[in-house]
Design a protein around this motif. Structure first.
Motif, PDB file in Angstrom:
ATOM      1  N   HIS A   1       0.592  -1.486  -0.007  1.00  0.00           N
ATOM      2  CA  HIS A   1      -0.002   0.030  -0.169  1.00  0.00           C
ATOM      3  C   HIS A   1       0.923   1.136   0.066  1.00  0.00           C
ATOM      4  CE1 HIS A   1      -3.403  -2.806   1.689  1.00  0.00           C
ATOM      5  NE2 HIS A   1      -3.738  -1.777   0.333  1.00  0.00           N
ATOM      6  N   GLN A   2       1.701   1.156   0.704  1.00  0.00           N
ATOM      7  CA  GLN A   2       3.037   2.138   0.828  1.00  0.00           C
ATOM      8  C   GLN A   2       4.098   2.440  -0.111  1.00  0.00           C
ATOM      9  OE1 GLN A   2       6.240   1.930   3.418  1.00  0.00           O
ATOM     10  NE2 GLN A   2       5.770   4.237   3.552  1.00  0.00           N
ATOM     11  N   GLN A   3       3.996   2.057  -1.226  1.00  0.00           N
ATOM     12  CA  GLN A   3       4.396   1.885  -2.092  1.00  0.00           C
ATOM     13  C   GLN A   3       3.554   2.519  -3.602  1.00  0.00           C
ATOM     14  OE1 GLN A   3       7.775   2.042  -3.393  1.00  0.00           O
ATOM     15  NE2 GLN A   3       8.192   1.573  -0.981  1.00  0.00           N
ATOM     16  N   THR A   4       2.473   1.707  -3.704  1.00  0.00           N
ATOM     17  CA  THR A   4       1.733   1.943  -4.210  1.00  0.00           C
ATOM     18  C   THR A   4       0.908   3.756  -3.836  1.00  0.00           C
ATOM     19  OG1 THR A   4       0.499  -0.168  -4.417  1.00  0.00           O
ATOM     20  CG2 THR A   4      -1.003   1.735  -5.719  1.00  0.00           C
ATOM     21  N   ALA A   5       0.452   3.945  -2.722  1.00  0.00           N
ATOM     22  CA  ALA A   5       0.147   5.403  -2.189  1.00  0.00           C
ATOM     23  C   ALA A   5       1.295   6.540  -3.184  1.00  0.00           C
ATOM     24  CB  ALA A   5       0.290   5.818  -0.841  1.00  0.00           C
ATOM     25  N   LYS A   6       2.666   5.736  -2.539  1.00  0.00           N
ATOM     26  CA  LYS A   6       3.593   6.721  -2.437  1.00  0.00           C
ATOM     27  C   LYS A   6       4.017   7.284  -4.734  1.00  0.00           C
ATOM     28  CE  LYS A   6       8.943   7.465  -2.336  1.00  0.00           C
ATOM     29  NZ  LYS A   6      10.196   7.243  -1.482  1.00  0.00           N
ATOM     30  N   SER A   7       3.547   6.181  -5.799  1.00  0.00           N
ATOM     31  CA  SER A   7       3.640   6.660  -6.907  1.00  0.00           C
ATOM     32  C   SER A   7       2.579   7.490  -7.176  1.00  0.00           C
ATOM     33  CB  SER A   7       3.898   4.971  -7.805  1.00  0.00           C
ATOM     34  OG  SER A   7       3.344   5.199  -8.815  1.00  0.00           O
ATOM     35  N   LEU A   8       1.241   6.789  -6.859  1.00  0.00           N
ATOM     36  CA  LEU A   8       0.105   7.625  -7.246  1.00  0.00           C
ATOM     37  C   LEU A   8       0.227   9.466  -6.641  1.00  0.00           C
ATOM     38  CD1 LEU A   8      -2.343   5.623  -6.121  1.00  0.00           C
ATOM     39  CD2 LEU A   8      -2.183   5.752  -8.759  1.00  0.00           C
ATOM     40  N   LEU A   9       0.206   9.391  -5.595  1.00  0.00           N
ATOM     41  CA  LEU A   9       1.845  10.547  -5.711  1.00  0.00           C
ATOM     42  C   LEU A   9       2.652  11.019  -6.397  1.00  0.00           C
ATOM     43  CD1 LEU A   9       0.831  12.501  -3.076  1.00  0.00           C
ATOM     44  CD2 LEU A   9       2.767  12.029  -1.664  1.00  0.00           C
ATOM     45  N   ALA A  10       3.695  10.883  -6.745  1.00  0.00           N
ATOM     46  CA  ALA A  10       3.924  11.462  -7.264  1.00  0.00           C
ATOM     47  C   ALA A  10       3.883  11.695  -9.335  1.00  0.00           C
ATOM     48  CB  ALA A  10       6.040  10.235  -7.565  1.00  0.00           C
ATOM     49  N   GLN A  11       3.371  11.002  -8.991  1.00  0.00           N
ATOM     50  CA  GLN A  11       2.305  10.872 -10.426  1.00  0.00           C
ATOM     51  C   GLN A  11       1.181  12.363 -10.158  1.00  0.00           C
ATOM     52  OE1 GLN A  11       1.127   8.044 -12.918  1.00  0.00           O
ATOM     53  NE2 GLN A  11       1.810   6.134 -11.065  1.00  0.00           N
ATOM     54  N   ILE A  12       0.128  12.356  -9.489  1.00  0.00           N
ATOM     55  CA  ILE A  12      -0.345  13.306  -9.088  1.00  0.00           C
ATOM     56  C   ILE A  12       0.190  15.122  -8.960  1.00  0.00           C
ATOM     57  CG2 ILE A  12      -2.282  14.529  -7.227  1.00  0.00           C
ATOM     58  CD1 ILE A  12      -2.537  11.997  -6.882  1.00  0.00           C
ATOM     59  N   LEU A  13       1.280  15.137  -8.162  1.00  0.00           N
ATOM     60  CA  LEU A  13       2.445  16.053  -8.351  1.00  0.00           C
ATOM     61  C   LEU A  13       3.135  16.595  -9.466  1.00  0.00           C
ATOM     62  CD1 LEU A  13       4.065  15.805  -4.373  1.00  0.00           C
ATOM     63  CD2 LEU A  13       1.828  17.157  -4.974  1.00  0.00           C
ATOM     64  N   ARG A  14       3.573  15.024 -10.416  1.00  0.00           N
ATOM     65  CA  ARG A  14       3.763  15.803 -11.214  1.00  0.00           C
ATOM     66  C   ARG A  14       2.726  15.890 -12.250  1.00  0.00           C
ATOM     67  NH1 ARG A  14       5.719  11.798 -11.317  1.00  0.00           N
ATOM     68  NH2 ARG A  14       4.575  10.455 -13.045  1.00  0.00           N
ATOM     69  N   GLY A  15       1.166  15.615 -12.246  1.00  0.00           N
ATOM     70  CA  GLY A  15       0.576  15.698 -13.340  1.00  0.00           C
ATOM     71  C   GLY A  15      -0.156  17.431 -12.358  1.00  0.00           C
ATOM     72  N   ALA A  16       0.696  18.151 -11.932  1.00  0.00           N
ATOM     73  CA  ALA A  16      -0.079  19.269 -11.776  1.00  0.00           C
ATOM     74  C   ALA A  16       0.754  20.003 -11.062  1.00  0.00           C
ATOM     75  CB  ALA A  16      -0.573  19.227  -9.668  1.00  0.00           C
TER      76      ALA A  16
END
Length: 528
Positions: free
Chosen positions: A360-375
Motif C-alpha cells: 500500500h505504501q509503495q502504491t500510494a507513494k507512486s500515485l502521489l508522485a504522479q499527481i504532483l507531476r501532473g499538477a
C-alpha cells in the motif's frame, strides 16, 4: 448591457460545462467525503454522476451508463447492509492549492508607482487593507478553480481606504473579448426556502456597477424586485440610478480583474478561462483515496481475534451473557477428548490477517508522485523527499525546479493583474476618498521565492570584493535586494566611513586655513 429584466434560467445554460468542473474541483478542494460522493453519484443508491459532456440521465442497474460511474471510487455506493461509509479521503488537493498560494505570495511582492506621494498612499492601502493576505487567499482559490476574480470596492463607514476581496470562479458569469474580461455578473443566494429563492446580482461594466434583486425558484431567476425588499441589498438602493447602476470611479476599466490559473484550457478549447491544477489528475486522486481506504481496511481486518470453545467462557448470570478472561490460568478439565495429537489448548483459534503495509505504501507513494507531476509540482515542495541537510538556494531551486517553473508561469498572469490593482485602488481612492494621487499602473517586483543561504551569499560577496569585480553599491544591493535607493546609499556611505574610503570634497578644502610658509629670504637676526 444592464441586468436581466425577464425571467430566465439561472445560472445561464451556457455555463453548465464550467459549473460542472467547478463542482468537481470544488469538491476535491473542500475535501468533504459527502460532497465527493454527491458529485460522483456515490450515495446509498446509485445516482447521477458527473459528466462534462452533459450525458446525465437517471441510471438503472441494467443501464449501459452505470459502468461510467463504477470506474470512480467515489462513485460507488455504500454496500448494502453497511451502516457507515469507510471511505478515506487524502487532502492532497487542498495541499496543492495551498502550496501554489505559498509559492506566489508567501513573500509579498513590491508594487511601485512613479511619485513619492502615490507610493506612500499605495503602501498605506496595501498594509491597512491586508492586501497580501487577500492575494494569498486568491492564489489558493485560483489553483483550485482555475481562476479567481479580484474586486475593488469601498465602505466609507468601516474603512478610510479602498478594499480588495477575492471571488471564486463558480459564482460569476464572465464575458471576454480577445482574452480580456469585458464584463462580469456575480450572483449570490440571499435566502432559500423550498422553491422561493432570493438572488442578488452584481454586474460590472466599464465605468459602471449594477445591482439587482430577484425572486425566483431553484432553476429560474424570477422577476426583478426593488432592492429595498431585502435588508442585504437595501444599502444599494440609494446608490443606483434609474438603470440600477452607479459610477464606479474607474472609467478606464472594470473594478474587477480575472486572473487565470493557467492557460490554455484542455477541455474547453477556445475559452479564456484558466484550468485548475487538478485538471487531468482527478482519476489519480480518486485512486489514491481508494488505496488509502484499502490500507485502512487491512488494518481493521488485521486485528487479532481469539476464538474459544463455549466451555472456556464464564457465565455471568442469567440474561447477562458470558465473558472470556485471557489472564485466567486454571480451567476445569474438558468433558471431551482432545483432538488427535493435541491438547485442550489447541481448541483456541487465533485469527490474524496480514497487513500489506509495503504494498500500500509503495502504491500510494507512486500515485502521489504522479499527481504532483501532473499538477506541475515537485515532490520536494511537499516534503516527500525528506528535509535532509541544509541546502543552498541554488540547490533548492534545482530540487524543486518543476515547482518554480510552474510558479514562473503563474507570475505571467498575476503580474498584469497586480499592476491593474494598484491603478484601480488609487483611482477609487481619489474618486471616493478625495485624495490627490494620480492613478497609474504599478511596477511589480517579485521576490525569488527562496531565501538565499547566508553563508553562500557571504562567500560570493567576499570573492567579488577580492576580485574587485563589483562595486560597494552592487554588493549592498545583492545583500539587501528589498532596499530602496535611499537605504542603499545610506548603507554605502556608512561603510565607506568605517573603511576610511570617503575623500573630502576639494571645494571644501579651500576653506581650510593653511599656515604661512617659512620665508628663507628674510635676513638673519643680527648678533652682537
Amino acid at each position: 448591457m444592464p441586468l436581466p429584466t425577464t425571467d430566465q434560467e439561472w445560472p445561464p445554460p451556457r455555463m453548465k460545462p464550467e459549473l460542472r468542473m467547478y463542482a468537481q474541483h470544488g469538491a476535491w478542494y473542500g475535501g468533504d467525503p459527502d460532497q465527493l460522493a454527491k458529485v460522483y453519484g456515490g450515495g446509498v443508491i446509485p445516482g447521477v454522476g458527473l459528466d462534462l459532456k452533459g450525458w446525465d440521465r437517471p441510471l438503472t442497474h441494467g443501464g449501459g451508463f452505470l459502468n461510467r460511474i463504477s470506474r470512480w471510487f467515489w462513485g460507488t455506493p455504500i454496500p448494502a447492509g453497511q451502516s457507515r461509509s469507510t471511505k478515506l479521503h487524502v487532502p492532497i488537493a487542498a495541499d496543492i492549492a495551498g502550496t501554489s498560494g505559498d509559492l506566489l505570495f508567501a513573500e509579498a511582492p513590491t508594487l511601485r508607482v512613479s511619485g513619492k506621494t502615490g507610493n506612500a498612499r499605495l503602501e498605506t492601502i496595501l498594509e491597512e487593507g491586508s492586501v497580501n493576505a487577500i492575494l494569498l487567499e486568491g492564489a489558493e482559490l485560483c489553483a483550485a478553480y482555475g481562476g479567481v476574480y479580484l474586486r475593488v470596492g469601498w465602505d466609507t463607514e468601516m474603512h478610510k481606504h479602498p478594499v480588495v476581496d477575492v471571488l471564486p470562479a463558480d459564482c460569476a458569469v464572465p464575458e471576454f473579448a480577445k482574452g480580456r474580461l469585458k464584463a462580469v455578473t456575480f450572483w449570490r443566494i440571499l435566502a432559500e426556502d423550498h422553491k422561493d429563492v432570493w438572488r442578488h446580482l452584481e454586474r460590472h461594466e466599464f465605468g459602471k456597477v449594477y445591482h439587482g434583486l430577484y425572486r425566483g425558484d431553484d432553476e429560474k431567476l424570477g422577476m426583478q424586485v426593488p432592492l429595498t425588499d431585502h435588508p442585504e441589498t437595501a444599502i444599494f438602493a440609494e446608490m443606483v440610478d434609474a438603470d440600477g447602476g452607479f459610477d464606479s470611479g474607474f472609467p478606464r476599466g472594470l473594478l474587477v480583474e480575472y486572473v487565470p490559473n493557467m492557460r490554455p484550457h484542455r477541455l474547453l478549447r477556445g475559452t479564456s478561462l484558466g484550468r485548475s491544477d487538478y485538471a487531468g489528475v482527478e482519476a489519480l486522486m480518486d485512486s489514491l483515496d481508494e488505496t488509502m481506504t484499502s490500507w485502512m481496511r487491512d488494518l481493521r481486518l488485521g486485528k487479532g481475534r481469539i476464538i474459544v470453545p463455549e466451555v472456556y467462557l464464564t457465565n455471568t448470570g442469567r440474561g447477562r451473557g458470558s465473558t472470556w478472561d485471557p489472564d485466567r490460568e486454571v480451567y476445569a478439565p474438558l468433558g471431551m477428548l482432545p483432538p488427535p495429537g493435541g491438547s485442550g489448548a489447541s481448541m483456541i483459534t487465533v485469527s490474524q490477517f496480514d497487513i500489506r503495509v509495503q504494498e500500500h505504501q509503495q502504491t500510494a507513494k507512486s500515485l502521489l508522485a504522479q499527481i504532483l507531476r501532473g499538477a506541475g509540482y515537485s515532490v520536494q515542495s511537499f516534503g516527500e523527499a525528506g528535509e535532509g541537510a541544509a541546502a543552498t538556494a541554488t540547490e533548492i531551486h534545482s530540487r524543486e525546479r518543476r515547482s518554480f517553473t510552474t510558479r514562473g508561469k503563474k507570475l505571467n498572469y498575476w503580474t498584469p493583474a497586480l499592476a491593474w490593482l494598484a491603478e484601480c485602488l488609487l483611482a477609487v481612492d481619489a474618486h471616493i476618498y478625495g485624495t490627490k494621487v494620480v492613478p497609474e499602473r504599478a511596477r511589480v517586483e517579485w521576490p525569488d521565492g527562496v531565501m538565499p543561504d547566508p553563508e553562500a551569499l557571504s562567500r560570493t560577496l567576499d570573492m567579488l570584493n577580492r576580485a574587485q569585480s563589483a562595486s560597494l553599491d552592487t554588493r549592498v544591493r545583492m545583500l539587501h535586494p528589498e532596499w530602496e535607493d535611499t537605504q542603499v546609499k545610506a548603507e554605502v556611505d556608512r561603510l565607506r566611513d568605517e573603511l576610511g574610503l570617503n575623500v573630502p570634497d576639494p571645494d571644501e578644502l579651500r576653506d581650510v586655513i593653511v599656515p604661512e610658509a617659512h620665508d628663507d629670504t628674510s635676513e638673519p637676526a643680527s648678533t652682537s
